[in-house]
Scaffold this motif. Structure first.
Motif, PDB file in Angstrom:
ATOM      1  N   MET A 167      43.985  30.352  47.893  1.00 58.13           N
ATOM      2  CA  MET A 167      44.342  30.935  46.593  1.00 58.13           C
ATOM      3  C   MET A 167      43.212  31.752  45.950  1.00 58.13           C
ATOM      4  O   MET A 167      43.263  32.037  44.765  1.00 58.13           O
ATOM      5  N   VAL A 168      42.205  32.135  46.722  1.00 59.33           N
ATOM      6  CA  VAL A 168      41.126  32.985  46.206  1.00 59.33           C
ATOM      7  C   VAL A 168      41.263  34.344  46.886  1.00 59.33           C
ATOM      8  O   VAL A 168      41.087  34.452  48.096  1.00 59.33           O
ATOM      9  N   ARG A 169      41.597  35.365  46.135  1.00 56.20           N
ATOM     10  CA  ARG A 169      41.856  36.681  46.713  1.00 56.20           C
ATOM     11  C   ARG A 169      40.685  37.632  46.466  1.00 56.20           C
ATOM     12  O   ARG A 169      40.234  37.778  45.340  1.00 56.20           O
ATOM     13  N   PRO A 170      40.233  38.298  47.541  1.00 52.97           N
ATOM     14  CA  PRO A 170      39.204  39.319  47.344  1.00 52.97           C
ATOM     15  C   PRO A 170      39.803  40.534  46.651  1.00 52.97           C
ATOM     16  O   PRO A 170      41.010  40.765  46.716  1.00 52.97           O
ATOM     17  N   ILE A 229      28.682  41.192  36.582  1.00 52.66           N
ATOM     18  CA  ILE A 229      29.929  41.058  35.817  1.00 52.66           C
ATOM     19  C   ILE A 229      30.969  40.340  36.670  1.00 52.66           C
ATOM     20  O   ILE A 229      30.939  40.410  37.893  1.00 52.66           O
ATOM     21  N   TRP A 230      31.858  39.641  36.000  1.00 52.68           N
ATOM     22  CA  TRP A 230      32.995  39.022  36.679  1.00 52.68           C
ATOM     23  C   TRP A 230      34.160  40.002  36.639  1.00 52.68           C
ATOM     24  O   TRP A 230      34.530  40.475  35.572  1.00 52.68           O
ATOM     25  N   LEU A 231      34.738  40.317  37.806  1.00 57.31           N
ATOM     26  CA  LEU A 231      35.908  41.181  37.873  1.00 57.31           C
ATOM     27  C   LEU A 231      37.177  40.398  37.563  1.00 57.31           C
ATOM     28  O   LEU A 231      38.157  40.941  37.067  1.00 57.31           O
ATOM     29  N   ASP A 232      37.161  39.114  37.925  1.00 57.29           N
ATOM     30  CA  ASP A 232      38.232  38.170  37.621  1.00 57.29           C
ATOM     31  C   ASP A 232      37.638  36.775  37.771  1.00 57.29           C
ATOM     32  O   ASP A 232      36.414  36.636  37.844  1.00 57.29           O
ATOM     33  N   ARG A 233      38.454  35.744  37.851  1.00 52.79           N
ATOM     34  CA  ARG A 233      37.934  34.371  37.905  1.00 52.79           C
ATOM     35  C   ARG A 233      37.143  34.083  39.172  1.00 52.79           C
ATOM     36  O   ARG A 233      36.331  33.159  39.194  1.00 52.79           O
ATOM     37  N   SER A 234      37.364  34.849  40.247  1.00 56.73           N
ATOM     38  CA  SER A 234      36.725  34.551  41.521  1.00 56.73           C
ATOM     39  C   SER A 234      35.729  35.598  41.993  1.00 56.73           C
ATOM     40  O   SER A 234      34.816  35.280  42.746  1.00 56.73           O
ATOM     41  N   ASN A 235      35.919  36.848  41.614  1.00 52.44           N
ATOM     42  CA  ASN A 235      35.102  37.942  42.142  1.00 52.44           C
ATOM     43  C   ASN A 235      33.958  38.299  41.206  1.00 52.44           C
ATOM     44  O   ASN A 235      34.172  38.755  40.082  1.00 52.44           O
ATOM     45  N   LEU A 236      32.740  38.090  41.726  1.00 53.40           N
ATOM     46  CA  LEU A 236      31.522  38.378  40.967  1.00 53.40           C
ATOM     47  C   LEU A 236      30.909  39.654  41.518  1.00 53.40           C
ATOM     48  O   LEU A 236      30.601  39.746  42.704  1.00 53.40           O
ATOM     49  N   ASN A 252      32.690  35.420  50.595  1.00 52.36           N
ATOM     50  CA  ASN A 252      32.822  34.148  49.901  1.00 52.36           C
ATOM     51  C   ASN A 252      31.533  33.353  50.086  1.00 52.36           C
ATOM     52  O   ASN A 252      30.917  33.404  51.152  1.00 52.36           O
ATOM     53  N   CYS A 253      31.131  32.617  49.084  1.00 48.89           N
ATOM     54  CA  CYS A 253      29.867  31.881  49.162  1.00 48.89           C
ATOM     55  C   CYS A 253      29.812  30.864  50.298  1.00 48.89           C
ATOM     56  O   CYS A 253      28.757  30.623  50.859  1.00 48.89           O
ATOM     57  N   ALA A 306      35.064  28.837  45.310  1.00 50.84           N
ATOM     58  CA  ALA A 306      35.956  29.666  44.496  1.00 50.84           C
ATOM     59  C   ALA A 306      35.355  31.028  44.180  1.00 50.84           C
ATOM     60  O   ALA A 306      35.957  31.814  43.441  1.00 50.84           O
ATOM     61  N   VAL A 307      34.170  31.355  44.739  1.00 48.20           N
ATOM     62  CA  VAL A 307      33.467  32.585  44.353  1.00 48.20           C
ATOM     63  C   VAL A 307      33.309  33.542  45.537  1.00 48.20           C
ATOM     64  O   VAL A 307      32.865  33.154  46.606  1.00 48.20           O
TER      65      VAL A 307
END
Length: 198
Positions: A173-176, A103-110, A162-163, A140-141
């Motif tokens: 701009m990618v926040r864990p 599942i995606w938690l938001d646009r960046s966190n899988l 991060n990948c 971005a992931v």
């Protein structure tokens, strides 16, 4: 003399790109921090100049985009032109052995739920990222692994990365996200306090 220089520049720009030196043959290895490749930047600059002199605007544009990619990579800036489709990504990751759900938690966190501690590894993160790479820019992931079979607090802790970056490093701009109910630092402190004195 100028014709010789032009031939050298064209030859230098026509070489195939070097393999990504950040990737290791060790499946558990984390990627190295990205840096601009000065040789690649120089080739693109030279290639853009040669293309401009020849009037080849399409090639010049391609070289300018190459320079932009190098600078964005070094600045840890995800490419907004290459977003990953969430549903296509979920379908791709679900096919990986050991994955129970995604599942995606938001646009960046899988969030990737896995079957067993043997899959809670950097190698699994690398496999997930490799599955996502053809779909867009994985800078971005952030992949978050959780073992659904865990029976202890330590085993239930989320393994995140991060990948394209080493553990603990972030893209621009990618926040864990804090995925665990009990943060790892608090859990470790609690376990330390449970140890007998001496």
């Amino acid at each position: 003399m100028s014709a010789l220089m032009l031939a050298v520049l064209v030859a230098g720009c026509s070489e195939s790109p070097a393999p990504d030196k950040r990737m290791s043959s060790d499946p558990n290895a984390e990627p190295a921090a990205p840096q601009a490749d000065p040789v690649a930047v120089a080739r693109h600059v030279a290639g853009a100049r040669v293309a401009a002199v020849r009037g080849n605007h399409q090639a010049a544009q391609a070289h300018m985009e190459g320079i932009q990619r190098e600078v964005m990579q070094a600045g840890r800036m995800p490419d907004p032109r290459r977003p990953i489709d969430p549903e296509v990504a979920r379908a791709a990751v679900r096919e990986i052995d050991g994955v129970r759900s995604v599942i995606w938690l938001d646009r960046s966190n899988l969030l990737v739920m896995i079957n067993g501690a043997g899959h809670r590894t950097q190698a699994m993160i690398n496999r997930v990222c490799a599955g996502l790479a053809p779909l867009g820019d994985t800078l971005a992931v952030i992949v978050n692994l959780q073992d659904v079979t865990a029976t202890t607090g330590a085993a239930a802790q989320t393994l995140s990365r991060n990948c394209q970056l080493p553990s603990g490093e972030r893209a621009f701009m990618v926040r864990p996200r804090e995925v665990d109910v009990v943060p790892e630092s608090l859990r470790r402190e609690f376990e330390r306090q449970q140890l007998p004195d001496g």
